[in-house]
Design an enzyme around this catalytic site. Structure first.
Site, PDB file in Angstrom:
ATOM      1  N   CYS A  91       0.819  -1.222   0.000  1.00 47.18           N
ATOM      2  CA  CYS A  91       0.000   0.000   0.000  1.00 47.18           C
ATOM      3  C   CYS A  91       0.850   1.269   0.000  1.00 47.18           C
ATOM      4  CB  CYS A  91      -0.930   0.002   1.213  1.00 47.18           C
ATOM      5  SG  CYS A  91      -1.959   1.485   1.291  1.00 47.18           S
ATOM      6  N   ARG A  94      -0.078   4.515   3.030  1.00 51.09           N
ATOM      7  CA  ARG A  94       0.013   4.249   4.466  1.00 51.09           C
ATOM      8  C   ARG A  94       0.301   5.462   5.329  1.00 51.09           C
ATOM      9  NH1 ARG A  94       4.134  -0.623   4.697  1.00 51.09           N
ATOM     10  NH2 ARG A  94       5.020   0.353   2.843  1.00 51.09           N
ATOM     11  N   TRP A 264      -9.051   5.705   0.009  1.00 54.72           N
ATOM     12  CA  TRP A 264      -9.584   6.327  -1.203  1.00 54.72           C
ATOM     13  C   TRP A 264      -8.720   5.896  -2.380  1.00 54.72           C
ATOM     14  CZ3 TRP A 264      -8.374   9.328   3.175  1.00 54.72           C
ATOM     15  CH2 TRP A 264      -7.058   9.796   3.207  1.00 54.72           C
ATOM     16  N   GLU A 269      -4.964   3.746 -10.336  1.00 51.53           N
ATOM     17  CA  GLU A 269      -5.590   2.421 -10.176  1.00 51.53           C
ATOM     18  C   GLU A 269      -6.703   2.251 -11.204  1.00 51.53           C
ATOM     19  OE1 GLU A 269      -6.172   3.064  -5.638  1.00 51.53           O
ATOM     20  OE2 GLU A 269      -5.960   0.902  -5.945  1.00 51.53           O
TER      21      GLU A 269
HETATM   22  N1  ARG Z   1      -6.578  -1.504  -7.170  1.00 54.36           N
HETATM   23  C1  ARG Z   1      -7.917  -1.788  -6.737  1.00 54.36           C
HETATM   24  C2  ARG Z   1      -8.908  -1.177  -7.726  1.00 54.36           C
HETATM   25  O1  ARG Z   1      -8.516  -0.535  -8.643  1.00 54.36           O
HETATM   26  C3  ARG Z   1      -8.194  -1.245  -5.352  1.00 54.36           C
HETATM   27  C4  ARG Z   1      -7.249  -1.664  -4.242  1.00 54.36           C
HETATM   28  C5  ARG Z   1      -7.314  -0.779  -3.030  1.00 54.36           C
HETATM   29  N2  ARG Z   1      -7.021   0.593  -3.350  1.00 54.36           N
HETATM   30  C6  ARG Z   1      -7.062   1.630  -2.506  1.00 54.36           C
HETATM   31  N3  ARG Z   1      -6.813   2.826  -2.973  1.00 54.36           N
HETATM   32  N4  ARG Z   1      -7.323   1.454  -1.227  1.00 54.36           N
HETATM   33  O2  ARG Z   1     -10.108  -1.294  -7.579  1.00 54.36           O
END
Ligand code: ARG
Length: 392
Positions: A91, A94, A264, A269
């Site tokens: 992560c 953090r 968030w 991602e």
């Molecule tokens: N990578 C995943 C997604 O795109 C989410 C994982 C958790 N991500 C976070 N920012 N807490 O859906």
């Protein structure tokens, strides 16, 4: 924001810290008693934490000896969850670990009550867009068959595989979507690219059953671009809050197989993986076509140019919608501050380079030329096998 800078006076505490972390390593063969007492030691040392009284220590040891189990107090659970985030080597977010809040759902039994609590989690975590990092902790594992959430995240989009192998929606969810249909879930009449999947929950003497999430529980963001007017015509969207629901929360030797948690989103991602990956929504060719830059020649870097615009659209849209999101440059900088804080507190700095490095402009972020120790410490969120009978 470092709370405990290195000074000669806490040098001893730092050496103690090192040997404590040896006892917190995940994967060793340690008795529950040892795991519990290492956790209590960690809690006791925590600056600003709730501390541990000696009577609490005795009680835990007594409960472990008698029942091979002990129950965390609400404070132990809260700090246990925060440590689990702090120790999460994959992560990049953090820095914010102290902001994590906990909903204690350890008393909840039954699939429909669990589903209800998951939906409450969605509302509280969404918080009107001001996303609150949150964990809901369901019953600890004691019996052989625990309560489990079958979804990877509470909110995900269906992927419908046609006979020819093509997938409508999210290909990463094709197998799970087929499973949902096999237990009776009905897709909407007109299937789309972004149909929210139902929750699937099972437990002791309780086969997996599904629960539809009401639309008003799922905040979504329609995607538009700050300069490219046509972008909204693609009718893309994504949900506001990623709530990972398939990991096991381990605290002081107690295992919580159902403990959905969220932070968030970091823009990449969605913009550099979910919507861009070749094996996911694979949107770069479409975007490049619209931009008028699509061509055979890879060396024109049309993919890279489309990728940047997609990521600008994601960040812009979440901002317009008032939904909290972080960009990968800021996230990487804050992770470096987190590393500095951890070092100053005498704790080992851990991480997985292959996860921490953002998938866009990786070498322009400060995590790029660092190396990381991937050791996992307890408490933590761990991967676990899918529930029994998952294969659709
Ligand atoms: N990578 C995943 C997604 O795109 C989410 C994982 C958790 N991500 C976070 N920012 N807490 O859906």
């Amino acid at each position: 924001m470092s709370e405990c800078p290195v000074t000669p006076s806490n040098a001893r505490a730092q050496t103690e810290g090192v040997s404590l972390y040896k006892r917190l390593r995940i994967g060793g063969r340690m008795a529950l008693r040892e795991k519990a007492s290492a956790f209590l030691d960690l809690l006791e040392k925590e600056e600003g934490g709730p501390g541990v009284t000696s009577s609490r220590r005795n009680q835990v040891l007594k409960d472990v000896a008698r029942h091979r189990y002990y129950e965390h107090t609400p404070e132990e659970l809260l700090w246990g969850c925060r440590f689990a985030w702090r120790h999460s080597v994959r992560c990049i977010g953090r820095f914010f670990w102290r902001q994590l809040e906990v909903r204690d759902a350890r008393h909840i039994q039954g699939a429909s009550d669990m589903a209800h609590a998951c939906m409450e989690h969605l509302s509280s975590a969404t918080n009107g867009g001001a996303i609150q990092p949150l964990v809901t902790v369901f019953p600890a594992q004691r019996a052989t068959i625990p309560w489990r959430i079958w979804n990877y995240q509470l909110v995900r989009y269906a992927g419908y595989r046609a006979e020819d192998g093509e997938v409508l929606g999210d290909p990463a969810e094709a197998q799970f979507t087929a499973f949902c249909e096999s237990i009776g879930w009905k897709a909407p009449k007109t299937k789309g690219l972004f149909d929210v999947l139902p929750l699937v929950i099972s437990g002791p003497r309780c086969k997996p059953s599904f629960f539809t999430i009401p639309a008003q529980k799922v905040l979504e963001v329609p995607l538009s671009h700050p300069d490219l007017e046509w972008f909204k015509e693609l009718e893309l969207r994504w949900y506001a809050v990623p709530v990972v629901s398939n990991m096991l929360l381990e605290i002081g030797g107690i295992r919580y197989p159902a403990a959905p948690f969220n932070g968030w989103y970091m823009g990449t991602e969605i913009g550099a993986r979910n919507l861009a990956d070749w094996s996911r929504y694979n949107l770069l060719p479409d975007i490049a076509l619209r931009m008028g830059i699509f061509e055979k020649r890879e060396s024109s870097l049309w993919r890279d140019r489309a990728l940047v615009e997609l990521n600008r659209a994601v960040l812009h849209s979440y901002k317009m919608a008032g939904v909290r999101m972080i960009d990968h440059h800021t996230a990487a900088q804050l992770h470096v501050r987190f590393e500095d804080d951890e070092k100053a507190c005498g704790r080992p700095v851990t991480g997985r380079w292959d996860w921490l490095v953002p998938p866009l402009s990786a070498s322009t972020t400060p995590v790029w030329d660092r190396s990381y120790d991937p050791t996992e410490y307890s408490p933590n969120f761990l991967t676990q096998n899918p529930p029994r009978g998952f294969v659709p």
